[in-house]
Design a protein around this motif. Structure first.
Motif, PDB file in Angstrom:
ATOM      1  N   GLY A 270      67.582  73.758 -15.914  1.00  0.00           N
ATOM      2  CA  GLY A 270      68.086  72.300 -15.890  1.00  0.00           C
ATOM      3  C   GLY A 270      67.192  71.363 -15.284  1.00  0.00           C
ATOM      4  O   GLY A 270      67.583  70.591 -14.165  1.00  0.00           O
ATOM      5  N   ILE A 271      65.868  71.348 -15.799  1.00  0.00           N
ATOM      6  CA  ILE A 271      64.790  70.675 -15.027  1.00  0.00           C
ATOM      7  C   ILE A 271      65.025  69.174 -15.445  1.00  0.00           C
ATOM      8  O   ILE A 271      65.350  68.993 -16.503  1.00  0.00           O
ATOM      9  N   ASN A 272      64.769  68.123 -14.532  1.00  0.00           N
ATOM     10  CA  ASN A 272      65.016  66.653 -14.748  1.00  0.00           C
ATOM     11  C   ASN A 272      64.227  66.301 -15.901  1.00  0.00           C
ATOM     12  O   ASN A 272      63.303  66.116 -16.018  1.00  0.00           O
ATOM     13  N   SER A 273      64.771  66.148 -17.304  1.00  0.00           N
ATOM     14  CA  SER A 273      64.121  65.903 -18.487  1.00  0.00           C
ATOM     15  C   SER A 273      63.737  64.374 -18.372  1.00  0.00           C
ATOM     16  O   SER A 273      62.484  64.139 -18.674  1.00  0.00           O
ATOM     17  N   LYS A 274      64.239  63.475 -17.620  1.00  0.00           N
ATOM     18  CA  LYS A 274      63.726  62.028 -17.676  1.00  0.00           C
ATOM     19  C   LYS A 274      62.388  62.288 -16.715  1.00  0.00           C
ATOM     20  O   LYS A 274      61.295  61.617 -17.251  1.00  0.00           O
ATOM     21  N   LEU A 275      62.347  62.869 -15.557  1.00  0.00           N
ATOM     22  CA  LEU A 275      60.905  63.018 -14.880  1.00  0.00           C
ATOM     23  C   LEU A 275      59.974  63.517 -15.824  1.00  0.00           C
ATOM     24  O   LEU A 275      58.858  63.349 -15.669  1.00  0.00           O
ATOM     25  N   ILE A 276      60.411  64.629 -16.539  1.00  0.00           N
ATOM     26  CA  ILE A 276      59.440  65.340 -17.499  1.00  0.00           C
ATOM     27  C   ILE A 276      58.760  64.353 -18.448  1.00  0.00           C
ATOM     28  O   ILE A 276      57.591  64.264 -18.769  1.00  0.00           O
ATOM     29  N   GLU A 277      59.593  63.743 -18.935  1.00  0.00           N
ATOM     30  CA  GLU A 277      59.162  62.698 -19.904  1.00  0.00           C
ATOM     31  C   GLU A 277      58.035  61.608 -19.332  1.00  0.00           C
ATOM     32  O   GLU A 277      57.065  61.369 -20.003  1.00  0.00           O
ATOM     33  N   ILE A 278      58.380  61.121 -18.080  1.00  0.00           N
ATOM     34  CA  ILE A 278      57.612  60.172 -17.486  1.00  0.00           C
ATOM     35  C   ILE A 278      56.447  61.152 -17.091  1.00  0.00           C
ATOM     36  O   ILE A 278      55.053  60.554 -17.303  1.00  0.00           O
ATOM     37  N   ALA A 279      56.292  62.176 -16.801  1.00  0.00           N
ATOM     38  CA  ALA A 279      55.307  62.885 -16.249  1.00  0.00           C
ATOM     39  C   ALA A 279      54.270  63.336 -17.229  1.00  0.00           C
ATOM     40  O   ALA A 279      53.012  63.103 -17.623  1.00  0.00           O
ATOM     41  N   ASP A 280      55.086  63.718 -18.683  1.00  0.00           N
ATOM     42  CA  ASP A 280      54.295  63.960 -19.763  1.00  0.00           C
ATOM     43  C   ASP A 280      53.596  62.862 -20.489  1.00  0.00           C
ATOM     44  O   ASP A 280      52.402  62.807 -20.771  1.00  0.00           O
ATOM     45  N   ARG A 281      54.191  61.532 -20.232  1.00  0.00           N
ATOM     46  CA  ARG A 281      53.413  60.205 -20.599  1.00  0.00           C
ATOM     47  C   ARG A 281      52.041  60.106 -19.681  1.00  0.00           C
ATOM     48  O   ARG A 281      51.060  59.697 -20.158  1.00  0.00           O
ATOM     49  N   VAL A 282      52.356  60.274 -18.481  1.00  0.00           N
ATOM     50  CA  VAL A 282      51.361  60.076 -17.367  1.00  0.00           C
ATOM     51  C   VAL A 282      50.154  60.885 -17.925  1.00  0.00           C
ATOM     52  O   VAL A 282      48.938  60.437 -18.202  1.00  0.00           O
ATOM     53  N   GLU A 283      50.714  61.963 -18.223  1.00  0.00           N
ATOM     54  CA  GLU A 283      49.458  63.154 -18.516  1.00  0.00           C
ATOM     55  C   GLU A 283      48.624  62.974 -19.782  1.00  0.00           C
ATOM     56  O   GLU A 283      47.489  62.797 -20.039  1.00  0.00           O
ATOM     57  N   GLU A 284      49.583  62.542 -20.895  1.00  0.00           N
ATOM     58  CA  GLU A 284      48.978  62.221 -22.155  1.00  0.00           C
ATOM     59  C   GLU A 284      48.072  60.859 -22.018  1.00  0.00           C
ATOM     60  O   GLU A 284      47.136  60.995 -22.387  1.00  0.00           O
ATOM     61  N   ILE A 285      48.436  59.679 -21.211  1.00  0.00           N
ATOM     62  CA  ILE A 285      47.589  58.724 -21.258  1.00  0.00           C
ATOM     63  C   ILE A 285      46.357  59.229 -20.364  1.00  0.00           C
ATOM     64  O   ILE A 285      45.327  58.930 -20.930  1.00  0.00           O
TER      65      ILE A 285
ATOM     66  N   TYR B 171      52.970  69.618 -11.205  1.00  0.00           N
ATOM     67  CA  TYR B 171      54.133  70.130 -11.896  1.00  0.00           C
ATOM     68  C   TYR B 171      55.054  70.827 -10.899  1.00  0.00           C
ATOM     69  O   TYR B 171      56.094  71.196 -11.256  1.00  0.00           O
ATOM     70  N   SER B 172      54.706  71.181  -9.840  1.00  0.00           N
ATOM     71  CA  SER B 172      55.530  72.078  -8.871  1.00  0.00           C
ATOM     72  C   SER B 172      56.684  71.318  -8.560  1.00  0.00           C
ATOM     73  O   SER B 172      57.686  72.065  -8.367  1.00  0.00           O
ATOM     74  N   GLY B 173      56.741  70.000  -8.477  1.00  0.00           N
ATOM     75  CA  GLY B 173      57.815  69.083  -7.962  1.00  0.00           C
ATOM     76  C   GLY B 173      58.886  69.242  -8.846  1.00  0.00           C
ATOM     77  O   GLY B 173      60.180  69.460  -8.358  1.00  0.00           O
ATOM     78  N   THR B 174      58.447  69.279 -10.115  1.00  0.00           N
ATOM     79  CA  THR B 174      59.840  69.276 -11.064  1.00  0.00           C
ATOM     80  C   THR B 174      60.726  70.174 -10.992  1.00  0.00           C
ATOM     81  O   THR B 174      61.852  70.691 -11.239  1.00  0.00           O
ATOM     82  N   ILE B 175      59.676  71.492 -10.806  1.00  0.00           N
ATOM     83  CA  ILE B 175      60.547  73.096 -10.751  1.00  0.00           C
ATOM     84  C   ILE B 175      61.047  73.150  -9.611  1.00  0.00           C
ATOM     85  O   ILE B 175      62.452  73.504  -9.603  1.00  0.00           O
ATOM     86  N   LEU B 176      60.588  72.586  -8.466  1.00  0.00           N
ATOM     87  CA  LEU B 176      61.325  72.954  -7.090  1.00  0.00           C
ATOM     88  C   LEU B 176      62.570  71.610  -7.164  1.00  0.00           C
ATOM     89  O   LEU B 176      63.500  72.293  -6.700  1.00  0.00           O
ATOM     90  N   GLU B 177      62.465  70.561  -7.722  1.00  0.00           N
ATOM     91  CA  GLU B 177      63.617  69.792  -7.784  1.00  0.00           C
ATOM     92  C   GLU B 177      64.764  70.361  -8.482  1.00  0.00           C
ATOM     93  O   GLU B 177      65.844  70.433  -8.094  1.00  0.00           O
ATOM     94  N   ALA B 178      64.329  70.906  -9.390  1.00  0.00           N
ATOM     95  CA  ALA B 178      65.342  71.918 -10.439  1.00  0.00           C
ATOM     96  C   ALA B 178      65.964  73.028  -9.792  1.00  0.00           C
ATOM     97  O   ALA B 178      67.142  73.491  -9.985  1.00  0.00           O
ATOM     98  N   LEU B 179      65.314  73.660  -8.860  1.00  0.00           N
ATOM     99  CA  LEU B 179      65.797  74.617  -7.916  1.00  0.00           C
ATOM    100  C   LEU B 179      66.892  74.137  -6.733  1.00  0.00           C
ATOM    101  O   LEU B 179      67.081  74.737  -5.847  1.00  0.00           O
ATOM    102  N   GLY B 180      66.968  72.646  -6.711  1.00  0.00           N
ATOM    103  CA  GLY B 180      67.737  72.171  -5.841  1.00  0.00           C
ATOM    104  C   GLY B 180      67.136  71.992  -4.421  1.00  0.00           C
ATOM    105  O   GLY B 180      67.862  71.647  -3.581  1.00  0.00           O
ATOM    106  N   ILE B 181      65.653  72.029  -4.366  1.00  0.00           N
ATOM    107  CA  ILE B 181      65.107  72.004  -3.326  1.00  0.00           C
ATOM    108  C   ILE B 181      64.619  70.379  -2.950  1.00  0.00           C
ATOM    109  O   ILE B 181      64.188  69.749  -3.778  1.00  0.00           O
ATOM    110  N   ARG B 182      64.967  69.954  -1.992  1.00  0.00           N
ATOM    111  CA  ARG B 182      64.675  68.350  -1.567  1.00  0.00           C
ATOM    112  C   ARG B 182      63.189  68.047  -1.598  1.00  0.00           C
ATOM    113  O   ARG B 182      62.611  68.938  -1.174  1.00  0.00           O
ATOM    114  N   LYS B 183      62.934  66.897  -2.087  1.00  0.00           N
ATOM    115  CA  LYS B 183      61.280  66.342  -2.046  1.00  0.00           C
ATOM    116  C   LYS B 183      60.929  66.642  -0.505  1.00  0.00           C
ATOM    117  O   LYS B 183      59.850  67.217  -0.514  1.00  0.00           O
ATOM    118  N   LYS B 184      61.440  66.423   0.685  1.00  0.00           N
ATOM    119  CA  LYS B 184      60.936  66.503   1.802  1.00  0.00           C
ATOM    120  C   LYS B 184      60.694  67.984   2.161  1.00  0.00           C
ATOM    121  O   LYS B 184      59.704  68.463   3.134  1.00  0.00           O
TER     122      LYS B 184
END
Ligand code: SDX
Length: 423
Positions: A331-346, A365-378
């Motif tokens: 359950g990776i945050n698809s909204k963040l992935i969409e934004i990340a993919d758009r950043v990468e594409e441009i 890329y590491s952050g979106t996986i860590l976030e999906a594992l329930g690990i906080r940004k900090k």
């Protein structure tokens, strides 16, 4: 041999210096006698063109986007081995056989318990303290609890010291997180593998069962492995500089932790997610790309660019594949992935980034996986610390074993006042 000739009128001399071949990558010019021969020093802002040591541990080809740990490509290790096997490889130079693995992995489990006294340290910190500040303090305390390793002469003693800090880092990082959440600290579970144990210590409560899936453990294990070592990056150079003075090995690792914290280095993973959240939608991406390109705007695209890679960071390729594989499973945050993919594409098609060889790096890329594992940004940079500890301590051991290694003492170009008398 390389001939250096100073053509201006001050010295006008020439001298020859030995060119030393490397196993892989560029040869180096040994300029040890430069000042004696020509009366000048080199000036290399950021040391980007300077080899500060000789090493057998890791090789990076920035142009090709290649990363080898003891000669093995990171892509193959990520597919076939686990993090503890790679820790053994980095420390000892060869992959472990089954007996070596069993004994090493068991010792890491046993050593995962820190001295009980260290737990008291955490209660002294405010719960809103940044985990990197708390973790570096806890690791510094390790050198007080294991002071007997101040002067290492025995190789096995050094390996013992290395296994100890590799084993304790996840526990100290988990204690840091639990304290920041106001949760009870959870002891390591001797029946769990290194990475699973870390997730357990983050998630468990004193009562009730804690489920951790194979997929989650494998995802985090790969992230630890990809962060294990990376030649003479800023934090490893810091560790070697502190180690070269003869300071306690754990004090050198603490210096590395604090160097890694910076957002230009290991702190970027936390900043990438914060930046994607700030961009907020695919529609806003163009506006932020414009800012990243504006020389008068300090805004930088976090997770893009690298001092060495002028191609895709091979670790980023592995993580991008892993992120897309896990997209639905964890359950990776698809909204963040969409934004990340758009950043990468441009960015990958924009002349500003293409001309400057700015590609996504490991942190993109590491952050979106860590976030999906329930690990906080900090906690993202402490995760980087757990992975990188084996690299830091192995560079220290390599440095100790080098009889020619000197204390780090670079020179400078002085542009201050000439000598003057006090009025
Ligand atoms: C890590 O060294 C390692 O190995 C580190 C690491 C490891 O495993 O230890 O790989 C881990 O630290 C990865 C990097 C994480 N940092 C970030 O993602 C932060 C964002 N990246 C930038 O801050 C930057 O790219 C650095 C710090 C990584 C590199 O900085 P440099 O050396 O100044 O980059 P450069 O010399 O290649 O820059 C060339 C140009 C410059 O513009 P001009 O002067 O030519 O006009 O590119 C620009 C830079 O301003 N540039 C960027 C940019 N990165 C460089 N512009 C916009 N966004 C960016 N991210």
């Amino acid at each position: 041999m390389a001939t250096f000739t100073i053509k201006d009128n001050r010295t006008g001399r020439s001298a020859e210096f030995e060119v030393l071949d490397s196993t892989l990558g560029s040869p180096v010019v040994d300029i040890t006698g430069l000042h004696k021969e020509l009366g000048v020093y080199t000036y290399d802002n950021g040391l980007g063109m300077t080899a500060t040591c000789q090493s057998e541990i890791t090789f990076i080809d920035g142009a090709k986007g290649e990363l080898l740990y003891r000669g093995y490509p990171i892509e193959e290790l990520a597919e076939k081995k686990n993090y503890i096997e790679v820790c053994y490889l980095i420390l000892h130079g060869e992959l472990p056989n089954s007996d070596q693995y069993e004994s090493f992995e068991k010792d890491i489990r046993i050593k995962s318990y820190p001295h009980e006294g260290i737990k008291n340290l955490f209660s002294a910190f405010p719960d809103n303290g940044h985990p990197m500040a708390i973790l570096s303090s806890a690791v510094s305390a390790l050198s007080a609890f294991h002071h007997q390793h101040l002067n290492i002469k025995d190789d096995e003693e050094f390996m013992e010291m290395a296994r100890r800090i590799i084993a304790k880092m996840p526990t100290l990082a988990a204690y840091t997180y639990r304290h920041s959440m106001g949760y009870p600290l959870i002891y390591p579970d001797m029946d769990r593998y290194f990475t699973e144990n870390f997730l357990y210590m983050l998630r468990a409560f004193p009562t009730g069962k804690t489920e951790i899936s194979e997929v989650e453990t494998r995802a985090l294990d790969t992230i630890f492995m990809l962060h294990a070592d990376h030649e003479q990056n800023a934090s490893t150079t810091t560790v070697r500089a502190v180690g070269s003075t003869g300071a306690h090995p754990y004090a050198a690792v603490v210096a590395g932790i604090n160097a890694l914290w910076g957002r230009a280095h290991g702190g970027a993973n936390e900043s990438v997610i914060a930046q994607l959240e700030m961009i907020g939608s695919v529609e806003n991406v163009d506006r932020f790309i414009k800012r990243a390109k504006d020389p008068n705007d300090p805004f930088r695209l976090m997770g893009f660019g690298h001092r060495v890679y002028k191609n895709f960071d091979p670790r980023a390729r592995v993580l991008k594949r892993l992120r897309d594989e896990l997209r639905d499973t964890i359950g990776i945050n698809s909204k963040l992935i969409e934004i990340a993919d758009r950043v990468e594409e441009i960015a990958l098609n924009d002349e500003y980034f293409v001309k400057r060889n700015l590609y996504p790096n490991i942190d993109f890329y590491s952050g979106t996986i860590l976030e999906a594992l329930g690990i906080r940004k900090k906690m993202f940079t402490p995760i980087f610390v757990i992975g990188r500890t084996v690299g830091w301590i192995t560079h220290l051991i390599e440095q100790k074993r080098d009889p020619k290694q000197k204390i780090y003492r670079p020179r400078q170009r002085y542009i201050g006042k000439k000598r003057r008398s006090v009025p």
